[in-house]
Structure formats: structure tokens, C-alpha cells
Design a protein around this motif. Sequence first.
Motif, PDB file in Angstrom:
ATOM      1  N   UNK A  39       0.873  -1.174   0.000  1.00 37.47           N
ATOM      2  CA  UNK A  39       0.000   0.000   0.000  1.00 37.47           C
ATOM      3  C   UNK A  39       0.908   1.221   0.000  1.00 37.47           C
ATOM      4  N   UNK A  40       0.851   1.999  -1.080  1.00 41.65           N
ATOM      5  CA  UNK A  40       1.791   3.098  -1.271  1.00 41.65           C
ATOM      6  C   UNK A  40       1.038   4.416  -1.346  1.00 41.65           C
ATOM      7  N   UNK A  41       1.533   5.391  -0.599  1.00 43.90           N
ATOM      8  CA  UNK A  41       0.872   6.705  -0.549  1.00 43.90           C
ATOM      9  C   UNK A  41       1.790   7.763  -1.157  1.00 43.90           C
ATOM     10  N   UNK A  42       1.211   8.599  -2.057  1.00 42.42           N
ATOM     11  CA  UNK A  42       1.936   9.709  -2.658  1.00 42.42           C
ATOM     12  C   UNK A  42       1.313  11.023  -2.185  1.00 42.42           C
ATOM     13  N   UNK A  43       2.159  11.927  -1.705  1.00 42.61           N
ATOM     14  CA  UNK A  43       1.689  13.233  -1.247  1.00 42.61           C
ATOM     15  C   UNK A  43       1.213  14.061  -2.426  1.00 42.61           C
ATOM     16  N   UNK A  44       0.302  15.014  -2.201  1.00 43.33           N
ATOM     17  CA  UNK A  44      -0.228  15.816  -3.306  1.00 43.33           C
ATOM     18  C   UNK A  44       0.856  16.494  -4.138  1.00 43.33           C
ATOM     19  N   UNK A  45       1.896  17.029  -3.502  1.00 43.31           N
ATOM     20  CA  UNK A  45       2.940  17.745  -4.244  1.00 43.31           C
ATOM     21  C   UNK A  45       3.660  16.847  -5.235  1.00 43.31           C
ATOM     22  N   UNK A  46       3.717  15.551  -4.951  1.00 39.73           N
ATOM     23  CA  UNK A  46       4.437  14.630  -5.832  1.00 39.73           C
ATOM     24  C   UNK A  46       3.607  14.224  -7.046  1.00 39.73           C
ATOM     25  N   UNK A  47       2.344  14.660  -7.095  1.00 38.91           N
ATOM     26  CA  UNK A  47       1.452  14.278  -8.188  1.00 38.91           C
ATOM     27  C   UNK A  47       1.253  15.390  -9.209  1.00 38.91           C
ATOM     28  N   UNK A  48       1.980  16.485  -9.078  1.00 35.74           N
ATOM     29  CA  UNK A  48       1.742  17.651  -9.933  1.00 35.74           C
ATOM     30  C   UNK A  48       2.447  17.571 -11.280  1.00 35.74           C
ATOM     31  N   UNK A  49       3.400  16.657 -11.431  1.00 34.30           N
ATOM     32  CA  UNK A  49       4.147  16.545 -12.683  1.00 34.30           C
ATOM     33  C   UNK A  49       4.650  15.118 -12.837  1.00 34.30           C
ATOM     34  N   UNK A  50       4.985  14.749 -14.066  1.00 35.44           N
ATOM     35  CA  UNK A  50       5.506  13.413 -14.335  1.00 35.44           C
ATOM     36  C   UNK A  50       6.851  13.210 -13.636  1.00 35.44           C
ATOM     37  N   UNK A  51       7.128  11.975 -13.269  1.00 34.24           N
ATOM     38  CA  UNK A  51       8.390  11.660 -12.628  1.00 34.24           C
ATOM     39  C   UNK A  51       8.306  10.346 -11.883  1.00 34.24           C
ATOM     40  N   UNK A  52       9.294  10.117 -11.051  1.00 34.79           N
ATOM     41  CA  UNK A  52       9.343   8.918 -10.214  1.00 34.79           C
ATOM     42  C   UNK A  52       9.540   9.354  -8.763  1.00 34.79           C
ATOM     43  N   UNK A  53       8.539  10.006  -8.186  1.00 32.99           N
ATOM     44  CA  UNK A  53       8.702  10.546  -6.830  1.00 32.99           C
ATOM     45  C   UNK A  53       8.771   9.444  -5.781  1.00 32.99           C
ATOM     46  N   UNK A  54       9.467   9.740  -4.709  1.00 31.71           N
ATOM     47  CA  UNK A  54       9.473   8.823  -3.569  1.00 31.71           C
ATOM     48  C   UNK A  54       8.131   8.925  -2.855  1.00 31.71           C
ATOM     49  N   UNK A  55       7.537   7.823  -2.484  1.00 31.69           N
ATOM     50  CA  UNK A  55       6.251   7.890  -1.788  1.00 31.69           C
ATOM     51  C   UNK A  55       6.413   8.435  -0.373  1.00 31.69           C
ATOM     52  N   UNK A  56       5.339   8.999   0.156  1.00 32.72           N
ATOM     53  CA  UNK A  56       5.366   9.477   1.537  1.00 32.72           C
ATOM     54  C   UNK A  56       5.156   8.347   2.524  1.00 32.72           C
ATOM     55  N   UNK A  57       4.603   7.226   2.065  1.00 35.59           N
ATOM     56  CA  UNK A  57       4.441   6.045   2.917  1.00 35.59           C
ATOM     57  C   UNK A  57       4.373   4.820   2.020  1.00 35.59           C
ATOM     58  N   UNK A  58       4.944   3.731   2.495  1.00 34.05           N
ATOM     59  CA  UNK A  58       4.840   2.456   1.799  1.00 34.05           C
ATOM     60  C   UNK A  58       4.705   1.371   2.851  1.00 34.05           C
ATOM     61  N   UNK A  59       3.540   0.698   2.832  1.00 34.24           N
ATOM     62  CA  UNK A  59       3.191  -0.215   3.908  1.00 34.24           C
ATOM     63  C   UNK A  59       2.968  -1.630   3.384  1.00 34.24           C
ATOM     64  N   UNK A  60       3.262  -2.598   4.234  1.00 32.93           N
ATOM     65  CA  UNK A  60       2.877  -3.985   4.022  1.00 32.93           C
ATOM     66  C   UNK A  60       2.076  -4.418   5.242  1.00 32.93           C
ATOM     67  N   UNK A  61       1.050  -5.226   4.996  1.00 30.42           N
ATOM     68  CA  UNK A  61       0.249  -5.752   6.097  1.00 30.42           C
ATOM     69  C   UNK A  61       0.770  -7.134   6.431  1.00 30.42           C
ATOM     70  N   UNK A  62       1.182  -7.316   7.661  1.00 34.09           N
ATOM     71  CA  UNK A  62       1.860  -8.538   8.076  1.00 34.09           C
ATOM     72  C   UNK A  62       1.029  -9.780   7.754  1.00 34.09           C
ATOM     73  N   UNK A  63       1.638 -10.701   6.994  1.00 33.28           N
ATOM     74  CA  UNK A  63       1.013 -11.990   6.734  1.00 33.28           C
ATOM     75  C   UNK A  63      -0.071 -11.992   5.697  1.00 33.28           C
ATOM     76  N   UNK A  64      -0.235 -10.896   4.927  1.00 37.90           N
ATOM     77  CA  UNK A  64      -1.341 -10.813   3.969  1.00 37.90           C
ATOM     78  C   UNK A  64      -0.852 -10.306   2.615  1.00 37.90           C
TER      79      UNK A  64
END
Length: 342
Positions: A299-324
Motif C-alpha cells: 500500500x503506497x501513498x503519494x503526497x499531493x505535491x508529488x502528483x503535480x508533474x511526471x516523474x518517479x517521486x518517492x512515496x510518503x508512505x509504503x506499507x505492508x500488512x503482516x502476513x497478507x
Amino acid sequence: MRLTVLQAAFALLLPIAAGCGNDATTPIPPTPPPVGQDGLWTVSGSPSAILRLDPTQLTDTGQRDPATALTTPSALLHTLAGVAFDAAGNLWIASEDDSLLLAFAPGALSSSGHKAARTVITPTRGSLSGPIGLAFDAQHRLWVVNDRSATLVRFDTAQLAAGGAQAPAVVLSLPGSPVAIAFDAAGSLWVSDNQFNAIYKYTADELATSGSPPPAFFLTGADSLLNPTGLAFDAAGNLWVANNGRTSVVAFSPAQLAGSGPLGPHIVISSNRGSLSIPVGLAFEEDGSLWVVGGAGALTRFAPASLSASGAPAPSARLKVAGHSLFWTVALWPKPAGLPLN
């Protein structure tokens, strides 16, 4: 039975995971659901479970134990499952495996456990055939896209309350292999098709009666789309697409959706060190942050500022749910305000 490229990819992941009518009546909303329901909800196919992450768990990067984990005897939930909240806080789930729609009341969502669904809608005469995507319209009617039969069906509020074998109020036949749907602010419904690599628009008038209407608009993105899946509109009216086959997320502006401007997407978000892995589902938060669901369980979250132009921005959060793993879509509660209906 249809077998899309996307479904084949999920089938390959399964052993890996194992090893690791117009009813416009507006109902009176009940007492607000408990705070214990707040957060991000999804369904995992391996193992089968309905999962919640608490709002406090949705920051930074790392592995999370689910704040709530439900299992149910009401459906298999082994592969792809669409999720959506209605206005009253009931969580609706489309189970592709056994062609069922389930609803869990807010009270059932406040704690973990093994719980039966409050409402189950069963198929009748092909009404549900591999249901995979869900969206509520402004009249609180539930629209369901069936991947196996390539149909779009509508259940009205009285049918949702009754459960059982319900004949849809509206049935539309669609091209290709439809997998996800989202409403825009005008009430038009957009459908992603990962067989013909296209997005279709159906206006409110076309959604009023059953039939096989031609799409009001046909979007291919100048052949930039490959196995498109999840759809979501942001507050500005841009349509975002999980472009699974190219491991990217792309956006089309309102002008492009009206038939003017360049044919290709005006924003392309590419993977940054694996930030996008099998992108299949999308959901916007109220602040404009975008969640991207990875089929293998990220589950990956991108902040609004990172969505304003094309690119490969670092996500503001990247999560895994244990065991799923084996995720398809997510739903947020409370439902974000100021966004089109998704």
C-alpha cells in the motif's frame, strides 16, 4: 469464463503468497459509525481476510499488523475483491470467487473476529458473474462491474436493504474485460477495460436504462495504457489510472476527458525503487494524497505535491500488512469529502 492478463498474473502470485428501476429516495443516515471503523480498509486473498489499518498506521514506511482483521463464512474471498462504503458506513464487498455481494454493518467493523455478513446478495440469471468493482452513485445506488460476463449492473437502495437474489434494476453490456469503475463529478461512470487497454465513459442518460449503449467517450491514451485497472478522480477532475502493465500511474486532465488536448496522459508517475509493484487499485484522501494498491500486498501513498508533474517521486508512505497479500482495492472511512464519487 474470461481470463485476463491481470488475472493470470494474480494466479501466479497465489502459490507464492501461500508459502509466505430509479430509486432516488435518500435514506436517513443512522447514528455515525464508531471511531473504531476509521482508517483504510481492504481485502486480502491470501489468506482471506477483511483488514483495517488505523489512521495512526498510515504514515512512514514499514510492516503493519492490521488494527482490525475479519474472516467470514459468507464468501470465499480467495482472489480479487472490490470494496466500497455506503453513506451509512456499511462496508460492501464484491467477491469474485463466488459471485456474491456482502455488506458488513458498522458495528461488525469495530472489532476483529469471524463474522457473517449482515446482507448477502446472490446471483440470479447471471446478475453477478465475477463481480470485481463497486461504486455508489449520488442516489446511493450500488453499481457493480462483472468481469466474467462483461456487464455493469445497478442495485437500488431497497434491493440493498433486502439482500438475497436480486435482479438488477439496470444491466448494461460492455466491451472487452471491464475491471474497475469510478464516477466523475457530473455523474458519468468511467470503466477500465484491460482486454482492449481502454477507458470508457457512460453518461447519466446512458446509465438510466438497460442495453448495450456505445460509450460516450473512448480513451486509449495514445496506446499508453496497458492492462489498466483501478480508477479514481481527484478534486480537480483529473482521472487517475493504475496502469498495471506499465507499472505506472497516469492522469488525464478534464480537457482530455472532454476530447481536447494531447491524447497521451498529462502526468505519468513511474516506480521509484519498487514503489509501484503490480499497481491495481487507487483511492484519494481528502487532502489529495493518493493511495496505490499493489496486488502483491503493498500500500503506497503519494503526497499531493508529488502528483503535480511526471516523474518517479518517492512515496510518503509504503506499507505492508503482516502476513497478507493479494490486494485489489481499498476504501477509506470516513469517506473523503470534496471528491467525486468513487
